[in-house]
Design a protein around this motif. Structure first.
Motif, short mmCIF file in Angstrom:
data_model
loop_
_atom_site.label_atom_id
_atom_site.label_comp_id
_atom_site.label_asym_id
_atom_site.label_seq_id
_atom_site.Cartn_x
_atom_site.Cartn_y
_atom_site.Cartn_z
N HIS A 70 0.84 -1.20 0.00
CA HIS A 70 0.00 0.00 0.00
C HIS A 70 0.87 1.25 0.00
O HIS A 70 1.97 1.25 0.54
CB HIS A 70 -0.91 -0.01 1.23
N VAL A 71 0.35 2.29 -0.61
CA VAL A 71 1.08 3.55 -0.67
C VAL A 71 1.41 4.03 0.75
O VAL A 71 0.61 3.86 1.67
CB VAL A 71 0.28 4.60 -1.49
N ASP A 72 2.61 4.56 0.89
CA ASP A 72 3.10 5.10 2.17
C ASP A 72 3.46 4.04 3.21
O ASP A 72 3.77 4.37 4.34
CB ASP A 72 2.09 6.07 2.82
N ASN B 150 6.79 -3.45 8.14
CA ASN B 150 7.69 -2.28 8.22
C ASN B 150 7.25 -1.31 9.31
O ASN B 150 6.17 -1.44 9.87
CB ASN B 150 7.70 -1.60 6.84
N ASP C 153 9.75 0.53 14.18
CA ASP C 153 10.27 1.51 15.14
C ASP C 153 9.17 2.41 15.68
O ASP C 153 9.33 3.09 16.68
CB ASP C 153 11.33 2.37 14.45
N GLY D 83 6.01 2.19 2.87
CA GLY D 83 7.47 2.19 2.95
C GLY D 83 8.20 1.40 1.88
O GLY D 83 9.35 1.01 2.08
N LYS D 84 7.58 1.18 0.72
CA LYS D 84 8.25 0.44 -0.37
C LYS D 84 9.54 1.13 -0.78
O LYS D 84 10.60 0.51 -0.84
CB LYS D 84 7.34 0.36 -1.62
N THR D 85 9.41 2.42 -1.06
CA THR D 85 10.58 3.17 -1.53
C THR D 85 11.66 3.21 -0.46
O THR D 85 12.83 2.98 -0.75
CB THR D 85 10.15 4.61 -1.90
N SER D 86 11.24 3.46 0.78
CA SER D 86 12.22 3.53 1.88
C SER D 86 12.92 2.18 2.05
O SER D 86 14.12 2.13 2.29
CB SER D 86 11.52 3.89 3.18
N SER E 105 12.46 -2.21 9.90
CA SER E 105 12.23 -0.76 9.90
C SER E 105 13.15 -0.18 8.84
O SER E 105 14.37 -0.26 8.97
CB SER E 105 12.55 -0.15 11.26
N ALA E 106 12.53 0.32 7.80
CA ALA E 106 13.32 0.88 6.70
C ALA E 106 14.05 2.13 7.18
O ALA E 106 15.15 2.43 6.72
CB ALA E 106 12.41 1.22 5.53
N LEU E 107 13.44 2.80 8.14
CA LEU E 107 14.02 4.05 8.63
C LEU E 107 15.17 3.78 9.59
O LEU E 107 16.25 4.36 9.46
CB LEU E 107 12.92 4.88 9.32
P1 GDP Z 1 5.82 3.99 -0.31
O1 GDP Z 1 4.70 4.86 -0.73
O2 GDP Z 1 5.31 2.63 0.07
O3 GDP Z 1 6.97 3.93 -1.25
O4 GDP Z 1 6.34 4.61 1.08
P2 GDP Z 1 7.63 5.52 1.36
O5 GDP Z 1 8.84 4.72 1.35
O6 GDP Z 1 7.57 6.73 0.53
O7 GDP Z 1 7.34 5.89 2.87
C1 GDP Z 1 6.19 6.62 3.28
C2 GDP Z 1 6.47 7.35 4.58
O8 GDP Z 1 6.72 6.43 5.62
C3 GDP Z 1 7.70 8.23 4.49
O9 GDP Z 1 7.45 9.42 5.20
C4 GDP Z 1 8.79 7.43 5.19
O10 GDP Z 1 9.75 8.22 5.78
C5 GDP Z 1 7.98 6.67 6.22
N1 GDP Z 1 8.60 5.39 6.55
C6 GDP Z 1 8.98 4.43 5.70
N2 GDP Z 1 9.54 3.40 6.38
C7 GDP Z 1 9.50 3.73 7.68
C8 GDP Z 1 9.92 3.08 8.88
O11 GDP Z 1 10.46 1.98 8.92
N3 GDP Z 1 9.68 3.75 10.05
C9 GDP Z 1 9.09 4.96 10.10
N4 GDP Z 1 8.90 5.53 11.28
N5 GDP Z 1 8.69 5.59 8.99
C10 GDP Z 1 8.88 5.00 7.80
#
Ligand code: GDP
Length: 588
Positions: free
Chosen positions: A97-99, A196, A199, A101-104, A232-234
């Motif tokens: 799902h969007v947001d 994901n 944290d 954390g795929k990209t992260s 946790s991608a972050l």
């Molecule tokens: P995508 O839409 O699935 O590609 O999601 P993004 O990678 O763009 O991440 C969406 C938001 O979630 C961003 O603000 C990231 O910083 C945050 N995020 C992604 N992974 C993590 C994580 O492991 N921990 C936290 N706290 N935030 C995360």
């Protein structure tokens, strides 16, 4: 009346289908839209969809499926079935799902790569990359969304071995997660779930696991076979374990590919690069791809001028499961096109031409642009539509945005809301905008970086506003641009014909007196006999005596050369009225 039977392939472009059904392509596109399918002329729909649409159109036609005769048979391979050859790295797609954390996660995985860390890292975004982990290679596809995933599968060369489904621990399973699960199951690939954002304070992995079970994904912990990794991608935790699990899961499959056969694979990205021309990022499926060889992809081909890894390192050869950057294409291949090696340039050209002819009708060169699509749809309607997708923060503002822009409609141009909704702009919006030629307007919302990237890749216009009047002004400008321009004619001067001097195949030369204004050449002119306009002509030259002149004023005599593109037999007494014509853009 006897029913007509038409044979089509499992997949057919919208253009070809319209051709076969003998209906205008706009009608077919319109019918598809009614069924919620936004497809352009060059896009393919499957047999079942075609059958439904034929039914909807009420045509007395029976569709029959062709026994597939592949034009490039060597490319379609079932990877799983290939148990001979050399072991190859797994190809992994990350979905969710969007947001969530795929990209992260993809970024974190890339950072964990020992090889690229030494090479200084990658700055440029790329749709695929290969990393090393514990001396083993793995390829990640950064699929720009489910669209890409579906397209890869659709092309019969589904190259993904493992799908990592990302679920945010604090958000749980959402609609796109369900869609990802459905896709992965249908494709019959291995699924790993990465929970994901571990944290985060609200992280609730137990709930996610329970939700997975509700979607028939039985996790190992509970006796099933779905591997779950908490990450946790972050904070970059769990990444190594995720990579270990990817190898573990794919090792069961004993992934192999023949490196001796002529290379084949799929185009996963293509774009034009300044100074380099068409560039394609391809994933090698089988065989060994070498620099200098000829490859055919869709209806174009290349002599591989440069072969690079996705970290821009020049290589001479690429093995199965490698993503590579290729230059040397004659034209841009398309995403999802299969490629294969040809023996020589002649064969490459012929195969490309054959592929081009296979889906005839409709424009053949590249993707149809949004503008062209708008024009085509408009041909079917009287009013010129300005297609938009509106997303806003809350229902109240969405309604007022739509109401305000609909109020701009006139008899000539009108806003066409292709889709609207509350919430952020997502992959589906981009996909819809791409296929419908719509401009996306976001009101009081943020644009996620990955969506922004997707929009620029797909050349979709996304406009963000927080002041409603500014948004309305922009829509107004968009509508104004569609208005046919005003044509303004200005009189320059008039000549009364006194004699016809010469008539040749290409021109008529006459003489006369300037009765008003000033004549200049070249110019367009209207020929009047008494009160009636009898022709429009092109004046190429003016002469005073033997001398060519630029202008002649009232009271003077002159000779006039008229190009005989418009047939007119001039007579003495005719008036030649010199005019200028200007097109002036209109606005609402
Ligand atoms: P995508 O839409 O699935 O590609 O999601 P993004 O990678 O763009 O991440 C969406 C938001 O979630 C961003 O603000 C990231 O910083 C945050 N995020 C992604 N992974 C993590 C994580 O492991 N921990 C936290 N706290 N935030 C995360």
């Amino acid at each position: 009346m006897a029913q007509r039977t038409i044979s089509i392939d499992e997949q057919i472009t919208v253009g070809s289908l319209a051709d076969k059904l003998m209906i205008p392509v706009t009608k077919l596109i319109g019918e598809l839209m009614k069924s919620g399918i936004m497809a352009t002329v060059n896009e393919r729909i499957d047999f079942d969809t075609a059958q439904i649409i034929v039914g909807e159109l009420g045509l007395d036609i029976e569709l029959q499926k062709n026994q597939a005769e592949e034009l490039t048979p060597s490319v379609t391979v079932n990877r799983k079935a290939n148990q001979s050859g050399e072991p190859r790295p797994p190809v992994v797609a990350v979905m969710g799902h969007v947001d969530h954390g795929k990209t992260s996660l993809l970024d974190a995985i890339r950072d964990a790569d020992t090889a690229t860390a030494e090479a200084g890292g990658i700055t440029q975004h790329i749709s695929a990359y290969q990393i090393s982990h514990n001396d083993r290679k793995v390829t990640f596809l950064d699929t720009p969304g489910h669209e890409a995933f579906a397209a890869l599968r659709e092309h019969g060369a589904f190259l993904t071995d493992v799908v990592v489904i990302v679920v945010a621990a604090d958000d749980g399973i959402k609609p796109q997660t369900v869609e990802a699960i459905r896709f992965a199951k249908k494709a019959g690939v291995k699924i790993i779930v990465a929970i994901n954002k571990m944290d985060k304070e609200g992280a609730n992995p137990a709930l996610v696991k329970q939700q997975l079970a509700e979607h028939d994904l039985m996790i190992e912990e509970w006796g099933g076979d779905i591997v779950v990794v908490e990450v946790s991608a972050l904070a970059k935790t769990g990444i190594d374990k995720l990579l270990d699990m990817i190898f573990l899961v794919s090792d069961v499959e004993e992934l192999k590919a023949d490196v001796e056969v002529p290379a084949s694979g799929i185009v996963i990205e293509a774009h034009l690069e300044k100074g380099r021309g068409p560039i394609a990022i391809c994933l090698v499926d089988e065989g060994t791809l070498s620099k200098g060889s000829f490859i055919v992809a869709g209806n174009t081909y290349a002599k591989i001028r440069s072969l690079e890894t996705t970290t821009n390192q020049s290589i001479d050869k690429a093995l199965p499961s490698s993503p590579v950057i290729i230059s040397g294409f004659k034209a841009l291949p398309k995403f999802g096109d299969q490629f294969q090696v040809a023996n020589n340039e002649k064969e490459a050209r012929q195969l490309a031409e054959k592929a081009g002819l296979a889906g005839q009708s409709g424009p053949r060169k590249g993707d149809i642009g949004g503008g062209e699509l708008i024009r085509m749809i408009n041909q079917a309607n009287e009013v010129t539509g300005y297609p938009v997708i509106i997303k806003a923060d809350v229902q109240g503002s969405l309604t007022s945005v739509i109401d305000s822009i609909k109020a701009l409609d006139t008899d000539e141009v009108a806003v066409r809301v292709v889709s609207s909704g509350v919430g952020s702009i997502n992959e589906n919006d981009i996909q819809l905008a791409k296929s419908s030629g719509a401009v996306i307007y976001g009101f009081n919302i943020q644009l996620a970086t990955n969506i922004k990237r997707l929009a620029s890749r797909d050349k979709v216009d996304v406009k963000m506003y927080s002041v409603i009047y500014e948004l309305i002004d922009d829509v107004k400008a968009g509508l104004s641009a569609l208005l046919a321009p005003d044509v303004v004619e200005k009189a320059k001067g008039t000549l009364v014909v006194k004699g016809i001097f010469k008539t040749t195949k290409t021109e008529v030369i006459c003489g006369g007196e300037v009765s008003s204004g000033k004549l200049t050449a070249p110019s367009i002119a209207l020929v009047y006999r008494k009160k009636d306009q009898i022709a429009e002509v092109e004046v190429t030259n003016l002469k005073k005596g033997p001398q060519d002149v630029k202008e002649v004023v009232e009271g003077e005599m002159c000779g006039v050369n008229i190009a005989t593109t418009s047939k007119v037999e001039l007579q003495e007494g005719d008036e030649i009225r010199f005019i200028s014509r200007e097109t002036i853009a209109r606005s609402l």
